[in-house]
Scaffold this active site. Structure first.
Site, PDB file in Angstrom:
ATOM      1  N   GLU A 160      -9.533   6.044   3.397  1.00 42.41           N
ATOM      2  CA  GLU A 160     -10.353   4.967   3.937  1.00 42.41           C
ATOM      3  C   GLU A 160      -9.447   3.750   4.146  1.00 42.41           C
ATOM      4  O   GLU A 160      -8.373   3.659   3.536  1.00 42.41           O
ATOM      5  CB  GLU A 160     -11.488   4.620   2.971  1.00 42.41           C
ATOM      6  CG  GLU A 160     -11.149   3.591   1.902  1.00 42.41           C
ATOM      7  CD  GLU A 160     -10.037   4.007   0.937  1.00 42.41           C
ATOM      8  OE1 GLU A 160      -9.306   3.094   0.460  1.00 42.41           O
ATOM      9  OE2 GLU A 160      -9.886   5.209   0.659  1.00 42.41           O
ATOM     10  N   LYS A 164       0.798  -1.231   0.000  1.00 41.46           N
ATOM     11  CA  LYS A 164       0.000   0.000   0.000  1.00 41.46           C
ATOM     12  C   LYS A 164       0.829   1.278   0.000  1.00 41.46           C
ATOM     13  O   LYS A 164       0.387   2.312  -0.510  1.00 41.46           O
ATOM     14  CB  LYS A 164      -0.945   0.005   1.202  1.00 41.46           C
ATOM     15  CG  LYS A 164      -2.042  -1.054   1.169  1.00 41.46           C
ATOM     16  CD  LYS A 164      -3.038  -0.791   0.064  1.00 41.46           C
ATOM     17  CE  LYS A 164      -4.230  -1.731   0.142  1.00 41.46           C
ATOM     18  NZ  LYS A 164      -5.201  -1.484  -0.959  1.00 41.46           N
ATOM     19  N   SER A 177       1.316  -9.789  -0.960  1.00 46.75           N
ATOM     20  CA  SER A 177       1.033  -8.353  -0.906  1.00 46.75           C
ATOM     21  C   SER A 177       1.209  -7.741   0.472  1.00 46.75           C
ATOM     22  O   SER A 177       1.334  -6.521   0.598  1.00 46.75           O
ATOM     23  CB  SER A 177      -0.391  -8.072  -1.401  1.00 46.75           C
ATOM     24  OG  SER A 177      -1.338  -8.816  -0.649  1.00 46.75           O
TER      25      SER A 177
END
Length: 404
Positions: free
Chosen positions: A118, A96, A385
Protein backbone atom coordinates in the site's frame (compact mmCIF):
# COMPACT_ATOMS: atom_id res chain seq x y z
CA UNK A 1 6.01 5.12 34.33
CA UNK A 2 7.38 2.23 32.26
CA UNK A 3 11.16 2.34 32.07
CA UNK A 4 12.97 2.92 28.82
CA UNK A 5 14.86 -0.35 29.30
CA UNK A 6 11.57 -2.26 29.40
CA UNK A 7 10.44 -0.68 26.15
CA UNK A 8 13.51 -1.89 24.21
CA UNK A 9 12.63 -5.51 25.05
CA UNK A 10 9.20 -5.28 23.41
CA UNK A 11 7.11 -6.62 21.78
CA UNK A 12 6.43 -9.86 23.62
CA UNK A 13 6.08 -13.14 21.72
CA UNK A 14 2.48 -12.29 20.81
CA UNK A 15 3.37 -8.88 19.44
CA UNK A 16 2.17 -6.79 22.39
CA UNK A 17 3.73 -3.49 23.41
CA UNK A 18 2.14 -3.35 26.84
CA UNK A 19 -1.61 -3.20 26.13
CA UNK A 20 -1.07 -2.27 22.47
CA UNK A 21 -0.32 -4.25 19.32
CA UNK A 22 -1.18 -7.91 18.87
CA UNK A 23 -2.66 -9.54 15.78
CA UNK A 24 -6.31 -9.13 14.81
CA UNK A 25 -6.65 -10.78 11.39
CA UNK A 26 -8.83 -13.21 9.44
CA UNK A 27 -8.06 -16.88 10.01
CA UNK A 28 -6.68 -17.07 6.46
CA UNK A 29 -3.71 -14.92 7.47
CA UNK A 30 -2.84 -16.56 10.79
CA UNK A 31 -0.63 -19.23 9.22
CA UNK A 32 1.07 -16.74 6.88
CA UNK A 33 1.85 -14.38 9.76
CA UNK A 34 3.19 -17.29 11.80
CA UNK A 35 5.46 -18.33 8.93
CA UNK A 36 6.62 -14.73 8.46
CA UNK A 37 7.40 -14.37 12.17
CA UNK A 38 9.40 -17.61 12.23
CA UNK A 39 11.31 -16.71 9.07
CA UNK A 40 12.11 -13.25 10.37
CA UNK A 41 13.39 -14.64 13.69
CA UNK A 42 15.61 -17.06 11.75
CA UNK A 43 16.87 -14.30 9.46
CA UNK A 44 17.83 -12.08 12.39
CA UNK A 45 20.35 -14.68 13.53
CA UNK A 46 21.51 -15.66 10.02
CA UNK A 47 24.89 -14.02 9.22
CA UNK A 48 24.36 -14.48 5.46
CA UNK A 49 21.01 -12.66 5.54
CA UNK A 50 22.46 -9.80 7.59
CA UNK A 51 25.53 -9.55 5.36
CA UNK A 52 23.39 -9.37 2.20
CA UNK A 53 21.11 -6.76 3.75
CA UNK A 54 24.06 -4.65 4.90
CA UNK A 55 25.75 -4.91 1.49
CA UNK A 56 22.64 -3.87 -0.41
CA UNK A 57 21.87 -1.04 2.01
CA UNK A 58 25.38 0.25 1.34
CA UNK A 59 25.83 -0.45 -2.38
CA UNK A 60 22.26 -0.21 -3.71
CA UNK A 61 20.63 2.24 -1.31
CA UNK A 62 23.53 4.53 -0.38
CA UNK A 63 23.87 4.05 3.38
CA UNK A 64 25.11 5.45 5.62
CA UNK A 65 23.29 8.76 5.20
CA UNK A 66 24.95 11.96 6.48
CA UNK A 67 24.17 13.73 9.73
CA UNK A 68 24.20 17.29 8.43
CA UNK A 69 24.71 20.41 10.58
CA UNK A 70 22.07 22.92 9.42
CA UNK A 71 24.25 25.93 10.17
CA UNK A 72 22.30 28.67 8.42
CA UNK A 73 18.96 27.50 9.81
CA UNK A 74 20.48 27.21 13.28
CA UNK A 75 21.79 30.76 13.00
CA UNK A 76 18.44 32.08 11.79
CA UNK A 77 16.48 30.46 14.63
CA UNK A 78 19.05 31.55 17.19
CA UNK A 79 18.89 28.68 19.64
CA UNK A 80 19.87 25.00 19.76
CA UNK A 81 22.26 23.54 17.19
CA UNK A 82 20.25 21.59 14.58
CA UNK A 83 21.37 18.48 12.75
CA UNK A 84 19.42 16.84 9.92
CA UNK A 85 19.57 13.05 9.50
CA UNK A 86 19.57 12.94 5.70
CA UNK A 87 17.30 9.99 4.82
CA UNK A 88 16.23 12.10 1.83
CA UNK A 89 19.56 11.17 0.21
CA UNK A 90 18.77 7.45 0.12
CA UNK A 91 17.98 5.74 -3.19
CA UNK A 92 14.33 6.51 -4.10
CA UNK A 93 14.40 9.63 -1.90
CA UNK A 94 13.16 8.48 1.51
CA UNK A 95 13.74 6.13 4.44
CA UNK A 96 11.15 3.67 3.09
CA UNK A 97 13.66 1.58 1.15
CA UNK A 98 15.32 0.36 4.40
CA UNK A 99 12.21 -1.68 5.19
CA UNK A 100 11.26 -2.56 1.62
CA UNK A 101 14.70 -4.07 1.03
CA UNK A 102 14.64 -6.08 4.25
CA UNK A 103 11.18 -7.45 3.52
CA UNK A 104 11.91 -8.38 -0.10
CA UNK A 105 14.86 -10.45 1.14
CA UNK A 106 12.45 -12.20 3.53
CA UNK A 107 10.02 -12.78 0.65
CA UNK A 108 12.83 -14.50 -1.28
CA UNK A 109 13.52 -16.77 1.71
CA UNK A 110 9.81 -17.62 1.86
CA UNK A 111 9.74 -18.46 -1.85
CA UNK A 112 7.18 -15.76 -2.73
CA UNK A 113 7.07 -14.62 -6.35
CA UNK A 114 4.60 -11.74 -6.02
CA UNK A 115 4.85 -8.57 -3.93
CA UNK A 116 2.01 -6.24 -2.91
CA UNK A 117 2.09 -2.99 -0.98
CA UNK A 118 0.00 0.00 0.00
CA UNK A 119 1.16 3.59 -0.30
CA UNK A 120 -0.02 7.06 0.65
CA UNK A 121 2.60 9.62 -0.35
CA UNK A 122 3.95 7.11 -2.84
CA UNK A 123 7.44 6.78 -1.37
CA UNK A 124 6.81 3.32 0.04
CA UNK A 125 5.23 2.30 -3.25
CA UNK A 126 8.29 3.53 -5.14
CA UNK A 127 10.63 1.74 -2.72
CA UNK A 128 8.64 -1.50 -3.06
CA UNK A 129 8.53 -1.26 -6.85
CA UNK A 130 12.28 -0.62 -6.81
CA UNK A 131 13.21 -3.70 -4.79
CA UNK A 132 10.74 -5.86 -6.71
CA UNK A 133 12.41 -4.78 -9.95
CA UNK A 134 15.84 -5.44 -8.43
CA UNK A 135 14.87 -9.07 -7.70
CA UNK A 136 12.59 -9.70 -10.69
CA UNK A 137 9.32 -10.09 -8.76
CA UNK A 138 5.78 -9.20 -9.80
CA UNK A 139 4.59 -6.08 -7.94
CA UNK A 140 1.16 -4.55 -7.31
CA UNK A 141 0.77 -1.31 -5.33
CA UNK A 142 -2.57 -0.08 -3.95
CA UNK A 143 -3.03 3.68 -3.69
CA UNK A 144 -6.05 5.84 -2.92
CA UNK A 145 -7.39 7.75 -5.92
CA UNK A 146 -6.99 11.09 -4.11
CA UNK A 147 -3.37 10.27 -3.28
CA UNK A 148 -2.75 9.28 -6.90
CA UNK A 149 -3.81 12.76 -7.96
CA UNK A 150 -1.68 14.65 -5.46
CA UNK A 151 1.34 12.34 -5.86
CA UNK A 152 1.17 11.80 -9.62
CA UNK A 153 4.97 11.86 -10.03
CA UNK A 154 5.36 8.85 -7.77
CA UNK A 155 2.64 6.97 -9.67
CA UNK A 156 4.67 7.49 -12.84
CA UNK A 157 7.83 6.32 -11.09
CA UNK A 158 6.17 3.13 -9.83
CA UNK A 159 4.85 2.27 -13.28
CA UNK A 160 8.24 3.00 -14.85
CA UNK A 161 9.75 0.51 -12.39
CA UNK A 162 7.34 -2.15 -13.65
CA UNK A 163 4.73 -2.11 -10.88
CA UNK A 164 0.98 -2.17 -11.43
CA UNK A 165 -0.61 0.71 -9.50
CA UNK A 166 -4.23 0.01 -8.59
CA UNK A 167 -6.29 3.06 -7.64
CA UNK A 168 -8.72 2.68 -4.74
CA UNK A 169 -12.03 4.53 -5.10
CA UNK A 170 -13.64 3.43 -1.82
CA UNK A 171 -14.19 5.62 1.23
CA UNK A 172 -11.91 8.62 1.60
CA UNK A 173 -9.72 7.31 -1.26
CA UNK A 174 -6.50 7.66 0.78
CA UNK A 175 -4.10 5.47 2.75
CA UNK A 176 -6.57 3.63 5.00
CA UNK A 177 -8.53 2.37 1.99
CA UNK A 178 -5.29 1.38 0.23
CA UNK A 179 -4.35 -0.78 3.24
CA UNK A 180 -7.82 -2.39 3.16
CA UNK A 181 -7.40 -3.39 -0.48
CA UNK A 182 -3.88 -4.70 0.06
CA UNK A 183 -5.13 -6.88 2.94
CA UNK A 184 -7.98 -8.23 0.77
CA UNK A 185 -5.47 -9.11 -1.94
CA UNK A 186 -3.21 -10.85 0.57
CA UNK A 187 -6.06 -12.95 1.98
CA UNK A 188 -6.90 -14.07 -1.57
CA UNK A 189 -3.33 -14.77 -2.73
CA UNK A 190 -1.52 -15.60 0.50
CA UNK A 191 0.31 -18.68 -0.84
CA UNK A 192 2.15 -16.83 -3.60
CA UNK A 193 2.25 -13.29 -2.27
CA UNK A 194 4.18 -11.34 0.35
CA UNK A 195 2.70 -8.08 1.62
CA UNK A 196 5.41 -5.45 2.22
CA UNK A 197 3.54 -3.29 4.73
CA UNK A 198 5.10 0.16 4.71
CA UNK A 199 4.90 1.43 8.27
CA UNK A 200 5.23 0.24 11.87
CA UNK A 201 1.57 -0.76 11.85
CA UNK A 202 -0.61 -3.79 11.27
CA UNK A 203 -0.56 -7.22 12.90
CA UNK A 204 2.49 -8.80 14.52
CA UNK A 205 5.28 -9.15 13.35
CA UNK A 206 5.04 -6.03 11.16
CA UNK A 207 5.45 -3.29 13.81
CA UNK A 208 8.52 -5.07 15.21
CA UNK A 209 9.94 -6.00 11.82
CA UNK A 210 9.51 -2.56 10.23
CA UNK A 211 11.05 -0.94 13.34
CA UNK A 212 14.05 -3.25 13.21
CA UNK A 213 14.72 -2.56 9.53
CA UNK A 214 14.63 1.19 10.24
CA UNK A 215 16.76 1.10 13.43
CA UNK A 216 19.73 1.74 11.16
CA UNK A 217 18.64 5.41 11.14
CA UNK A 218 19.10 5.82 14.89
CA UNK A 219 22.16 3.56 15.07
CA UNK A 220 23.92 5.73 12.51
CA UNK A 221 22.73 9.00 14.06
CA UNK A 222 24.01 7.93 17.47
CA UNK A 223 27.45 7.09 16.12
CA UNK A 224 27.60 10.24 13.99
CA UNK A 225 26.61 12.72 16.71
CA UNK A 226 29.32 11.29 18.98
CA UNK A 227 31.84 12.04 16.22
CA UNK A 228 30.45 15.55 15.65
CA UNK A 229 29.85 16.61 19.25
CA UNK A 230 31.36 13.89 21.48
CA UNK A 231 28.02 13.59 23.27
CA UNK A 232 24.42 12.56 22.68
CA UNK A 233 21.75 15.04 21.54
CA UNK A 234 19.30 16.72 23.88
CA UNK A 235 16.32 16.24 21.56
CA UNK A 236 15.24 13.94 18.73
CA UNK A 237 12.35 14.99 16.48
CA UNK A 238 10.56 13.07 13.72
CA UNK A 239 7.19 13.18 11.99
CA UNK A 240 4.71 10.41 12.81
CA UNK A 241 2.16 8.95 10.44
CA UNK A 242 2.25 5.21 11.05
CA UNK A 243 5.58 5.98 12.64
CA UNK A 244 8.32 4.05 10.84
CA UNK A 245 10.89 6.82 10.42
CA UNK A 246 10.33 8.04 13.97
CA UNK A 247 10.65 4.64 15.64
CA UNK A 248 13.75 3.98 13.55
CA UNK A 249 15.40 7.12 14.91
CA UNK A 250 14.10 6.82 18.47
CA UNK A 251 14.60 3.15 19.27
CA UNK A 252 18.42 3.07 19.68
CA UNK A 253 18.14 6.01 22.12
CA UNK A 254 15.28 4.74 24.31
CA UNK A 255 17.54 3.76 27.19
CA UNK A 256 19.22 7.19 27.23
CA UNK A 257 17.07 8.97 29.79
CA UNK A 258 18.61 12.39 29.07
CA UNK A 259 17.63 12.30 25.40
CA UNK A 260 14.15 13.76 24.95
CA UNK A 261 12.08 12.57 21.97
CA UNK A 262 9.13 14.21 20.23
CA UNK A 263 6.98 12.74 17.48
CA UNK A 264 5.02 15.23 15.37
CA UNK A 265 1.64 14.30 13.92
CA UNK A 266 -0.42 16.01 11.23
CA UNK A 267 -2.55 18.82 12.66
CA UNK A 268 -4.17 19.53 9.29
CA UNK A 269 -6.53 22.50 9.48
CA UNK A 270 -6.63 22.28 13.28
CA UNK A 271 -7.82 19.79 15.88
CA UNK A 272 -11.42 19.50 14.73
CA UNK A 273 -13.30 16.36 13.67
CA UNK A 274 -12.29 15.33 10.17
CA UNK A 275 -9.74 18.13 9.80
CA UNK A 276 -6.55 16.49 11.11
CA UNK A 277 -4.70 13.18 11.60
CA UNK A 278 -3.28 13.70 15.12
CA UNK A 279 -4.28 10.51 16.90
CA UNK A 280 -2.99 11.57 20.31
CA UNK A 281 -5.13 14.74 20.17
CA UNK A 282 -8.56 13.38 21.06
CA UNK A 283 -8.10 9.87 19.72
CA UNK A 284 -9.10 6.69 21.49
CA UNK A 285 -8.02 3.09 21.93
CA UNK A 286 -9.29 0.70 19.28
CA UNK A 287 -8.43 -1.90 16.66
CA UNK A 288 -7.73 -1.01 13.05
CA UNK A 289 -6.24 -3.13 10.28
CA UNK A 290 -4.82 -5.80 12.51
CA UNK A 291 -3.50 -3.94 15.55
CA UNK A 292 -4.73 -2.40 18.81
CA UNK A 293 -3.63 1.20 19.10
CA UNK A 294 -4.67 4.86 19.31
CA UNK A 295 -6.93 5.92 16.47
CA UNK A 296 -9.45 8.54 15.43
CA UNK A 297 -13.02 7.26 15.76
CA UNK A 298 -16.44 8.71 16.55
CA UNK A 299 -18.69 7.82 19.51
CA UNK A 300 -20.02 4.78 17.63
CA UNK A 301 -16.52 3.48 16.95
CA UNK A 302 -16.59 4.40 13.26
CA UNK A 303 -13.26 5.58 11.86
CA UNK A 304 -13.27 9.34 11.39
CA UNK A 305 -12.27 11.16 8.25
CA UNK A 306 -8.75 12.57 8.39
CA UNK A 307 -6.94 15.40 6.64
CA UNK A 308 -3.34 16.40 6.05
CA UNK A 309 -1.60 18.23 3.28
CA UNK A 310 0.84 15.34 3.52
CA UNK A 311 -0.48 12.10 2.03
CA UNK A 312 1.98 10.07 4.11
CA UNK A 313 0.61 11.34 7.44
CA UNK A 314 -3.07 11.19 6.48
CA UNK A 315 -3.97 8.02 8.41
CA UNK A 316 -6.42 7.35 11.24
CA UNK A 317 -4.19 5.13 13.43
CA UNK A 318 -0.67 5.26 14.82
CA UNK A 319 1.80 2.39 15.24
CA UNK A 320 1.28 0.41 18.48
CA UNK A 321 4.83 0.98 19.74
CA UNK A 322 4.24 4.73 19.55
CA UNK A 323 1.01 4.26 21.52
CA UNK A 324 3.04 2.40 24.15
CA UNK A 325 5.78 5.03 24.26
CA UNK A 326 3.22 7.81 24.64
CA UNK A 327 1.36 5.91 27.33
CA UNK A 328 4.60 5.23 29.25
CA UNK A 329 5.69 8.87 28.97
CA UNK A 330 9.00 8.07 27.28
CA UNK A 331 8.14 9.96 24.08
CA UNK A 332 6.07 13.13 23.73
CA UNK A 333 3.76 13.70 20.77
CA UNK A 334 2.82 17.09 19.37
CA UNK A 335 1.35 18.22 16.06
CA UNK A 336 1.94 20.74 13.29
CA UNK A 337 -0.74 22.22 11.06
CA UNK A 338 -0.66 22.30 7.26
CA UNK A 339 0.24 25.99 7.40
CA UNK A 340 3.13 25.41 9.82
CA UNK A 341 4.47 22.52 7.73
CA UNK A 342 4.36 24.59 4.53
CA UNK A 343 6.18 27.42 6.26
CA UNK A 344 8.94 25.04 7.40
CA UNK A 345 9.03 23.44 3.92
CA UNK A 346 9.76 26.83 2.37
CA UNK A 347 12.15 27.99 5.09
CA UNK A 348 14.46 24.98 4.90
CA UNK A 349 14.62 25.33 1.12
CA UNK A 350 15.54 29.03 1.45
CA UNK A 351 18.10 28.64 4.24
CA UNK A 352 19.77 25.28 3.53
CA UNK A 353 19.11 24.58 -0.14
CA UNK A 354 17.23 21.41 0.81
CA UNK A 355 13.61 20.80 -0.24
CA UNK A 356 12.10 18.46 2.38
CA UNK A 357 9.13 16.13 2.03
CA UNK A 358 5.90 17.57 3.42
CA UNK A 359 5.89 14.70 5.92
CA UNK A 360 9.32 15.71 7.23
CA UNK A 361 8.23 19.36 7.21
CA UNK A 362 5.91 18.63 10.13
CA UNK A 363 8.94 17.69 12.23
CA UNK A 364 10.79 20.76 10.97
CA UNK A 365 7.83 22.93 11.98
CA UNK A 366 8.13 21.69 15.56
CA UNK A 367 11.89 22.36 15.53
CA UNK A 368 11.22 25.88 14.25
CA UNK A 369 9.07 26.53 17.34
CA UNK A 370 11.22 24.82 19.96
CA UNK A 371 14.82 25.55 18.88
CA UNK A 372 14.72 29.30 19.70
CA UNK A 373 13.57 28.41 23.24
CA UNK A 374 16.61 26.19 23.80
CA UNK A 375 20.16 27.30 24.62
CA UNK A 376 22.91 27.42 22.02
CA UNK A 377 24.82 24.61 23.71
CA UNK A 378 21.91 22.19 23.23
CA UNK A 379 21.60 19.83 20.26
CA UNK A 380 18.62 18.70 18.17
CA UNK A 381 18.58 15.88 15.62
CA UNK A 382 15.58 15.98 13.29
CA UNK A 383 14.91 13.14 10.88
CA UNK A 384 14.65 14.45 7.34
CA UNK A 385 12.74 11.33 6.31
CA UNK A 386 12.32 12.19 2.62
CA UNK A 387 12.96 14.71 -0.11
CA UNK A 388 10.32 17.07 -1.40
CA UNK A 389 10.47 16.58 -5.17
CA UNK A 390 7.18 14.68 -5.03
CA UNK A 391 5.53 17.54 -3.11
CA UNK A 392 6.62 20.59 -5.10
CA UNK A 393 3.53 20.69 -7.31
CA UNK A 394 1.18 20.11 -4.35
CA UNK A 395 2.92 22.69 -2.16
CA UNK A 396 3.13 25.28 -4.93
CA UNK A 397 -0.67 25.44 -5.17
CA UNK A 398 -0.84 26.56 -1.55
CA UNK A 399 2.23 28.81 -1.63
CA UNK A 400 1.06 30.59 -4.80
CA UNK A 401 -2.39 31.08 -3.26
CA UNK A 402 -0.75 32.73 -0.24
CA UNK A 403 1.17 35.12 -2.51
CA UNK A 404 -1.89 36.04 -4.62
Amino acid sequence: MTTAKTSTALPDKNGHFGSFGGSFVPETLVTALGELTAEYEAAKSDPEFQAELDRLLREFCGRETPLYPAERWTEKLGGAKIYLKREDLLHTGAHKINNALGQVLLAKRLGKKRIIAETGAGQHGVATATVAARFGLECVVYMGAIDMERQHLNVVRMRLLGAEVRGVEAGQKTLKEAVNEALRDWVTNVRTTHYILGSALGPHPYPMMVRDFHRVIGVEARKQILVHEERLPDLLVACVGGGSNAIGLFHPFLEDADVKMVGVEAGGHGIRHGEHAARFQGGKLGVLQGTKTWLLADEDGQIELTHSISAGLDYAAVGPEHAFLQDSGRVEYDFATDEEALDAFKELAHTEGIIPALESSHALAYVKKIAPKMSQDQIIIVNLSGRGDKDVEQASKYLLAEEA
